[in-house]
Design a protein around this motif. Structure first.
Motif, PDB file in Angstrom:
ATOM      1  N   PRO A 141     -43.250  39.896 -28.234  1.00  0.00           N
ATOM      2  CA  PRO A 141     -42.248  40.900 -27.854  1.00  0.00           C
ATOM      3  C   PRO A 141     -40.849  40.309 -27.743  1.00  0.00           C
ATOM      4  CG  PRO A 141     -43.469  40.196 -25.925  1.00  0.00           C
ATOM      5  CD  PRO A 141     -44.107  39.509 -27.090  1.00  0.00           C
ATOM      6  N   LEU A 142     -39.859  41.111 -28.090  1.00  0.00           N
ATOM      7  CA  LEU A 142     -38.456  40.691 -27.998  1.00  0.00           C
ATOM      8  C   LEU A 142     -37.850  41.298 -26.735  1.00  0.00           C
ATOM      9  CD1 LEU A 142     -37.385  41.240 -31.717  1.00  0.00           C
ATOM     10  CD2 LEU A 142     -38.137  39.124 -30.630  1.00  0.00           C
ATOM     11  N   SER A 143     -36.934  40.557 -26.129  1.00  0.00           N
ATOM     12  CA  SER A 143     -36.371  41.027 -24.871  1.00  0.00           C
ATOM     13  C   SER A 143     -34.859  40.883 -24.790  1.00  0.00           C
ATOM     14  CB  SER A 143     -37.009  40.274 -23.700  1.00  0.00           C
ATOM     15  OG  SER A 143     -36.765  38.885 -23.818  1.00  0.00           O
ATOM     16  N   LYS A 144     -34.273  40.054 -25.643  1.00  0.00           N
ATOM     17  CA  LYS A 144     -32.831  39.819 -25.550  1.00  0.00           C
ATOM     18  C   LYS A 144     -32.062  40.744 -26.474  1.00  0.00           C
ATOM     19  CE  LYS A 144     -33.294  35.088 -23.874  1.00  0.00           C
ATOM     20  NZ  LYS A 144     -32.842  33.685 -24.008  1.00  0.00           N
ATOM     21  N   THR A 145     -30.734  40.588 -26.476  1.00  0.00           N
ATOM     22  CA  THR A 145     -29.873  41.513 -27.214  1.00  0.00           C
ATOM     23  C   THR A 145     -30.149  41.489 -28.706  1.00  0.00           C
ATOM     24  OG1 THR A 145     -28.173  41.216 -25.535  1.00  0.00           O
ATOM     25  CG2 THR A 145     -27.486  42.179 -27.625  1.00  0.00           C
ATOM     26  N   GLY A 146     -30.437  40.312 -29.253  1.00  0.00           N
ATOM     27  CA  GLY A 146     -30.682  40.207 -30.677  1.00  0.00           C
ATOM     28  C   GLY A 146     -31.374  38.907 -31.007  1.00  0.00           C
ATOM     29  N   PHE A 147     -31.400  38.585 -32.316  1.00  0.00           N
ATOM     30  CA  PHE A 147     -32.117  37.389 -32.742  1.00  0.00           C
ATOM     31  C   PHE A 147     -31.555  36.923 -34.092  1.00  0.00           C
ATOM     32  CE2 PHE A 147     -34.301  41.119 -34.271  1.00  0.00           C
ATOM     33  CZ  PHE A 147     -34.563  40.836 -35.598  1.00  0.00           C
ATOM     34  N   TYR A 148     -31.913  35.678 -34.427  1.00  0.00           N
ATOM     35  CA  TYR A 148     -31.625  35.093 -35.735  1.00  0.00           C
ATOM     36  C   TYR A 148     -32.946  34.801 -36.416  1.00  0.00           C
ATOM     37  CZ  TYR A 148     -27.026  34.071 -33.645  1.00  0.00           C
ATOM     38  OH  TYR A 148     -25.817  34.138 -33.014  1.00  0.00           O
ATOM     39  N   LEU A 149     -32.951  34.916 -37.751  1.00  0.00           N
ATOM     40  CA  LEU A 149     -34.083  34.439 -38.542  1.00  0.00           C
ATOM     41  C   LEU A 149     -33.742  33.055 -39.085  1.00  0.00           C
ATOM     42  CD1 LEU A 149     -35.078  37.602 -40.649  1.00  0.00           C
ATOM     43  CD2 LEU A 149     -36.169  36.749 -38.559  1.00  0.00           C
ATOM     44  N   ALA A 150     -34.751  32.212 -39.220  1.00  0.00           N
ATOM     45  CA  ALA A 150     -34.534  30.875 -39.789  1.00  0.00           C
ATOM     46  C   ALA A 150     -35.670  30.561 -40.750  1.00  0.00           C
ATOM     47  CB  ALA A 150     -34.446  29.830 -38.696  1.00  0.00           C
ATOM     48  N   PHE A 151     -35.300  29.941 -41.888  1.00  0.00           N
ATOM     49  CA  PHE A 151     -36.268  29.564 -42.926  1.00  0.00           C
ATOM     50  C   PHE A 151     -36.194  28.049 -43.098  1.00  0.00           C
ATOM     51  CE2 PHE A 151     -34.517  33.751 -43.584  1.00  0.00           C
ATOM     52  CZ  PHE A 151     -35.631  34.556 -43.761  1.00  0.00           C
ATOM     53  N   GLN A 152     -37.336  27.397 -42.996  1.00  0.00           N
ATOM     54  CA  GLN A 152     -37.389  25.936 -43.087  1.00  0.00           C
ATOM     55  C   GLN A 152     -38.105  25.520 -44.366  1.00  0.00           C
ATOM     56  OE1 GLN A 152     -40.140  23.909 -40.521  1.00  0.00           O
ATOM     57  NE2 GLN A 152     -38.799  22.097 -40.280  1.00  0.00           N
ATOM     58  N   ASP A 153     -37.415  24.732 -45.168  1.00  0.00           N
ATOM     59  CA  ASP A 153     -38.001  24.175 -46.398  1.00  0.00           C
ATOM     60  C   ASP A 153     -38.345  22.704 -46.147  1.00  0.00           C
ATOM     61  OD1 ASP A 153     -38.549  23.487 -49.160  1.00  0.00           O
ATOM     62  OD2 ASP A 153     -36.516  22.589 -49.143  1.00  0.00           O
ATOM     63  N   LEU A 154     -39.567  22.329 -46.475  1.00  0.00           N
ATOM     64  CA  LEU A 154     -40.010  20.945 -46.291  1.00  0.00           C
ATOM     65  C   LEU A 154     -40.267  20.247 -47.616  1.00  0.00           C
ATOM     66  CD1 LEU A 154     -42.472  21.452 -43.288  1.00  0.00           C
ATOM     67  CD2 LEU A 154     -40.127  20.588 -43.233  1.00  0.00           C
ATOM     68  N   GLY A 155     -39.642  20.746 -48.704  1.00  0.00           N
ATOM     69  CA  GLY A 155     -39.765  20.077 -49.996  1.00  0.00           C
ATOM     70  C   GLY A 155     -40.321  20.954 -51.085  1.00  0.00           C
ATOM     71  N   ALA A 156     -39.963  22.242 -51.107  1.00  0.00           N
ATOM     72  CA  ALA A 156     -40.420  23.165 -52.143  1.00  0.00           C
ATOM     73  C   ALA A 156     -39.302  23.432 -53.126  1.00  0.00           C
ATOM     74  CB  ALA A 156     -40.889  24.469 -51.517  1.00  0.00           C
TER      75      ALA A 156
END
Length: 509
Positions: A141-156
């Protein structure tokens, strides 16, 4: 958020700058799109992060992310180290403000929250066109005003073609004549969110509480409670509205029923009627429902038959030709004593007995007693029903005039002894209370008390007094008096005991 419709650079934050790169391209329909690519497969120990702009949460508890991407098959790339990947990781970070920078939060799991490792269903080689994969993940569940998405690449070696952020909701709906507002799904995929309902206009609650459950897939579950259309309104638009009854129709009660035409002898000229008004001359009783037809008063009884026997009368009649549309008919019998010489009639006094009663009769026959002899009477037989009290006019009736026969007089009240000698008795009495005509004369009956009525003597008198002669001295006698008219003798007075004197000395009492 949906990057597919972006027309300018996204300008997301990449770390390090040698990792993810924003590239313009075209989708299958040749529409321009903004994508991010990374392909540092020839270098080991890759840790490339890409963070979206701040996404306001609003009131959403659970968010869904749809990612379209392509991934190069590591086996199709020659001379690369064993660190080549065909997956990437999805993270999110909650915040009460758009406060992220190039260095904050730190580029690592915690403070970022990992959602999942995303793997393609299909990868492609150099000789093939990119096969687009679509994956959807959710978090909450989300509770704060907003959020960021993050994408992590480990060598693709991959391309992030588009990212769409959305939430699921149950759209505004109407069930059981209750409106349930648009409702976002709960924090978990299995959550059920209660949406309170309100009755649609012109509907009223039948059972409460009004609520509907919104499940995690944005689908409404079975409703609880219901409303139905109020009186004067009927279901419409596939049971989603309550529309007013049209003129000439009505609906008397709240419920699921429809408007119906006005009952006979009633009408309504306006819409939304819950009762139809009776036409002139027609009525409803206090116990009639609005669904009943309006009715009127009955016509007069028919075929009145009278049978007079001296001062005793029997009246019979037939039912009215028109009952007024009702079956609750009763009859009233009104007695009036008439004086022809004055040309007037007045109500009979309480001595007149009408049996079984004179008001509210259900049978069509009465017996009338204690009428005066040789007297003219008028009897009105009224027909009434359940709406007669609503009619301002006197009930319709049939009248019959009768004259009682000449009857014998009533009994002489009391006989008095005015004086006695050894051989005579002087008597007097009052006239009968009901002479029922002209008294022609009186008959005096007497006998010695010890001898009984078998040896009785009679005499007549023109007035209310008489002198009996030829009696025995010192003897008790029983005396009775009765009056006579042209109709005959009335009843004798009660027996009275009187005695003559022993000596011939007149005694005055």
């Amino acid at each position: 958020m949906d990057t597919k419709w972006a027309t300018t650079e996204l300008a997301w934050t990449a770390h390090p700058e040698t990792g993810w790169e924003e590239v313009s391209g075209y989708d299958d329909a040749m529409n321009p799109i903004r994508t991010y690519q990374v392909c540092n497969v020839r270098e080991a120990n890759q840790n490339n992060w890409l963070r979206s702009d701040f996404v306001p949460r609003k009131d959403v508890l659970r968010v869904y992310v749809e990612m379209k991407f392509t991934v190069r098959d590591c086996n199709s790339i020659p001379n690369i180290p064993g660190s080549c990947k065909e997956t990437f990781n999805l993270f999110y970070y909650e915040s009460d403000s758009d406060s992220a920078t190039e260095t904050s939060p730190f580029w690592m799991e915690n403070p970022y929250v990992k959602v999942d490792t995303i793997a393609p269903d299909e990868s492609f080689s150099m000789l093939e066109t990119g096969r687009v994969n679509t994956k959807v993940r959710s978090f909450g569940p989300l509770s704060k005003t907003g959020f960021y998405l993050a994408f992590q690449d480990l060598g693709a070696c991959m391309s992030l073609i588009s990212v769409r952020v959305f939430y699921k909701k149950c759209s505004t709906t109407i069930a059981n004549f209750a409106v349930f507002p648009e409702t976002a799904t709960g924090a978990e995929a299995t959550s059920l969110v209660i949406a309170p309902g309100t009755c649609v206009p012109n509907a009223l609650e039948v059972s409460v509480p009004l609520k509907l459950y919104c499940n995690g897939d944005g689908e409404w579950m079975v409703p609880v409670g219901s409303c139905t259309c109020a009186s004067g309104f009927e279901p419409a638009m596939k049971d989603t509205q309550c529309q007013a009854c049209s003129p000439g129709t009505f609906k008397s009660k709240q419920g699921e029923g429809f408007c119906t035409p006005c009952p006979p002898n009633s009408r309504t000229s306006s819409g939304a009627a819950n009762v139809c008004s009776c036409r002139n001359g027609f009525y409803r009783s206090d116990t009639d429902s609005p669904d009943n037809a309006c009715t009127t008063v009955p016509s007069a009884p028919r075929s009145v038959i009278s049978n007079v026997n001296e001062t005793y009368l029997v009246l019979e009649w037939s039912e009215p030709r028109d009952s007024g549309g009702r079956d609750d008919i009763f009859y009233n019998v009104i007695c009036k004593k008439c004086l022809p010489e004055r040309g007037m009639c007045s109500r009979c006094d309480d001595n007149v007995d009408i049996s079984p009663r004179h008001l509210g009769l259900t049978q069509r026959r009465v017996a009338v007693r204690n009428l005066q002899a040789h007297t003219q009477y008028s009897f009105e037989i009224q027909a009434v029903n359940g709406v007669s009290n609503k009619n301002p006019y006197t009930p319709q009736f049939s009248a019959v005039n009768i004259t009682t026969n000449q009857a014998a007089p009533s009994a002489v009240p009391t006989v008095h002894l005015m004086g006695a000698t050894a051989s005579t008795m002087s008597l007097s009495w009052l006239p009968p209370e009901k002479p029922n005509g002209i008294i022609l004369d009186y008959e005096i009956k007497y006998h010695e008390k010890d001898q009984g009525e078998a040896i009785a003597h009679t005499m007549t008198a023109q007035r209310s007094s008489a002198r009996i002669e030829g009696l025995k001295a010192g003897t008790p006698y029983v005396v009775q008096v009765r009056a006579r008219t042209v109709a005959g003798y009335g009843r004798y007075s009660s027996p009275a005991d009187f005695s003559t004197n022993l000596q011939r000395i007149e005694c005055i009492s």
